[in-house]
Write a protein that holds these residues in place. Structure first.
Motif, PDB file in Angstrom:
ATOM      1  N   PHE A   7      12.933  -1.499  -0.486  1.00  0.00           N
ATOM      2  CA  PHE A   7      12.417  -0.815  -1.677  1.00  0.00           C
ATOM      3  C   PHE A   7      12.780   0.669  -1.656  1.00  0.00           C
ATOM      4  O   PHE A   7      13.246   1.226  -2.653  1.00  0.00           O
ATOM      5  N   ILE A   8      12.582   1.311  -0.523  1.00  0.00           N
ATOM      6  CA  ILE A   8      12.868   2.748  -0.399  1.00  0.00           C
ATOM      7  C   ILE A   8      14.353   3.024  -0.605  1.00  0.00           C
ATOM      8  O   ILE A   8      14.735   4.039  -1.198  1.00  0.00           O
ATOM      9  N   ALA A   9      15.195   2.130  -0.134  1.00  0.00           N
ATOM     10  CA  ALA A   9      16.636   2.326  -0.269  1.00  0.00           C
ATOM     11  C   ALA A   9      17.043   2.491  -1.730  1.00  0.00           C
ATOM     12  O   ALA A   9      17.935   3.277  -2.061  1.00  0.00           O
ATOM     13  N   GLY A  10      16.383   1.762  -2.619  1.00  0.00           N
ATOM     14  CA  GLY A  10      16.684   1.890  -4.038  1.00  0.00           C
ATOM     15  C   GLY A  10      15.991   3.082  -4.678  1.00  0.00           C
ATOM     16  O   GLY A  10      16.617   3.874  -5.390  1.00  0.00           O
ATOM     17  N   LEU A  11      14.691   3.238  -4.401  1.00  0.00           N
ATOM     18  CA  LEU A  11      13.920   4.301  -5.043  1.00  0.00           C
ATOM     19  C   LEU A  11      14.448   5.687  -4.688  1.00  0.00           C
ATOM     20  O   LEU A  11      14.528   6.569  -5.548  1.00  0.00           O
ATOM     21  N   ALA A  12      14.810   5.883  -3.435  1.00  0.00           N
ATOM     22  CA  ALA A  12      15.249   7.207  -2.990  1.00  0.00           C
ATOM     23  C   ALA A  12      16.489   7.681  -3.731  1.00  0.00           C
ATOM     24  O   ALA A  12      16.744   8.884  -3.812  1.00  0.00           O
ATOM     25  N   ARG A  13      17.235   6.747  -4.297  1.00  0.00           N
ATOM     26  CA  ARG A  13      18.486   7.091  -4.958  1.00  0.00           C
ATOM     27  C   ARG A  13      18.353   7.257  -6.468  1.00  0.00           C
ATOM     28  O   ARG A  13      19.351   7.419  -7.164  1.00  0.00           O
TER      29      ARG A  13
ATOM     30  N   THR B  36       0.824  -1.216   0.000  1.00  0.00           N
ATOM     31  CA  THR B  36       0.000   0.000   0.000  1.00  0.00           C
ATOM     32  C   THR B  36       0.859   1.267   0.000  1.00  0.00           C
ATOM     33  O   THR B  36       0.620   2.175  -0.812  1.00  0.00           O
ATOM     34  N   PRO B  37       1.876   1.376   0.858  1.00  0.00           N
ATOM     35  CA  PRO B  37       2.747   2.550   0.762  1.00  0.00           C
ATOM     36  C   PRO B  37       3.396   2.694  -0.611  1.00  0.00           C
ATOM     37  O   PRO B  37       3.500   3.810  -1.136  1.00  0.00           O
ATOM     38  N   ILE B  38       3.796   1.581  -1.205  1.00  0.00           N
ATOM     39  CA  ILE B  38       4.428   1.647  -2.523  1.00  0.00           C
ATOM     40  C   ILE B  38       3.447   2.181  -3.564  1.00  0.00           C
ATOM     41  O   ILE B  38       3.817   2.991  -4.423  1.00  0.00           O
TER      42      ILE B  38
END
Length: 261
Positions: free
Chosen positions: A164-170, A116-118
């Protein structure tokens, strides 16, 4: 300090109580217009009334329902004229022993605390990048860094979101356009969720008071956190001053985590 976000619009999930409410209050205090969500309509409207009374200069809109429901997510996004800030939050899955959980338990936990957050992030980050400003804050858990044995569903689902956030944020198309994505990892905050966890942990001894005191004394700060201080931390990450902080897991636990890193 002027956080520089007056007049922005924020979606805050699970905002009727606890940490989500603390974030909504802090953002509202900075002049941010709010679209708040929670599953229970009555509690949500009570919180909205409080926010309107305290911060009459802002607009507060409500969307009741389970944010894991695609229709509720669409209504939430539709109620927000422009999503500048997204605070993802959801009640954690129940504690227990993994031997008792079936596939449906895992799917439900993953849907609420990872997928859901994604989906919400996917719906808003490109628009944020086009406008040159965006802040995504995911409320996860200190258990991502220091897992709690009876919170296996939460440990697993929230760790998936963290990766997931670790990759997307970059992605430079986001970070290079002033869009940040970070995770706030609360430790023991005085919320309804903590009370449920303590009750589960005290079942063996039958002494909730002793369990609560032992948990409190295990924290170097010798207290549980307060939702208002958590909200202030969230508001800073969402501010103009937080633009160089992205892809981070920021632990707020009164010093409970014993590691160096």
């Amino acid at each position: 300090m002027d956080l520089g976000i007056k007049g922005r619009w924020a979606i805050v999930c699970a905002a009727s109580q606890g940490l989500g409410k603390g974030c909504a209050e802090a953002l509202g205090g900075e002049g941010v217009n709010l679209v708040i969500n929670a599953r229970t309509a009555n509690t949500l409207e009570q919180t909205a009334a409080e926010l309107r009374s305290r911060f009459p200069a802002i607009e507060v809109r409500t969307v009741a329902g389970d944010v894991a429901d695609p229709a509720v997510r669409q209504a939430l996004l539709g109620a927000c004229p422009q999503v500048d800030i997204l605070v993802n939050n959801a009640g954690g899955p129940p504690p227990g022993d993994f031997r008792a959980w079936g596939r449906e338990d895992w799917i439900k936990a993953l849907d609420a605390n990872m997928l859901t957050p994604i989906e919400l992030i996917k719906a808003v980050v490109d628009g944020m990048a086009e406008r040159g400003f965006g802040r995504v804050v995911n409320i996860t858990s200190g258990a991502v860094k220091a897992p709690i044995d009876i919170l296996g569903l939460s440990n697993g689902a929230r760790s998936g979101l963290t990766g997931f956030i670790a990759g997307l944020a970059r992605q430079q198309r986001l970070a290079g356009r002033n869009v940040t994505l970070n995770n706030l990892l609360p430790g023991a905050f005085d919320t309804a969720r903590l009370q449920k966890t303590l009750q589960a942990a005290s079942q063996a001894s039958g002494d909730l008071q002793a369990t609560t005191q032992a948990r409190r004394q295990a924290i170097p700060a010798a207290r549980f956190g307060d939702a208002k201080e958590f909200g202030a931390y969230c508001a800073f990450l969402c501010s103009v001053h937080g633009g160089y902080i992205t892809g981070q897991n920021l632990l707020i636990d009164g010093g409970a985590y014993p590691g160096t890193f």
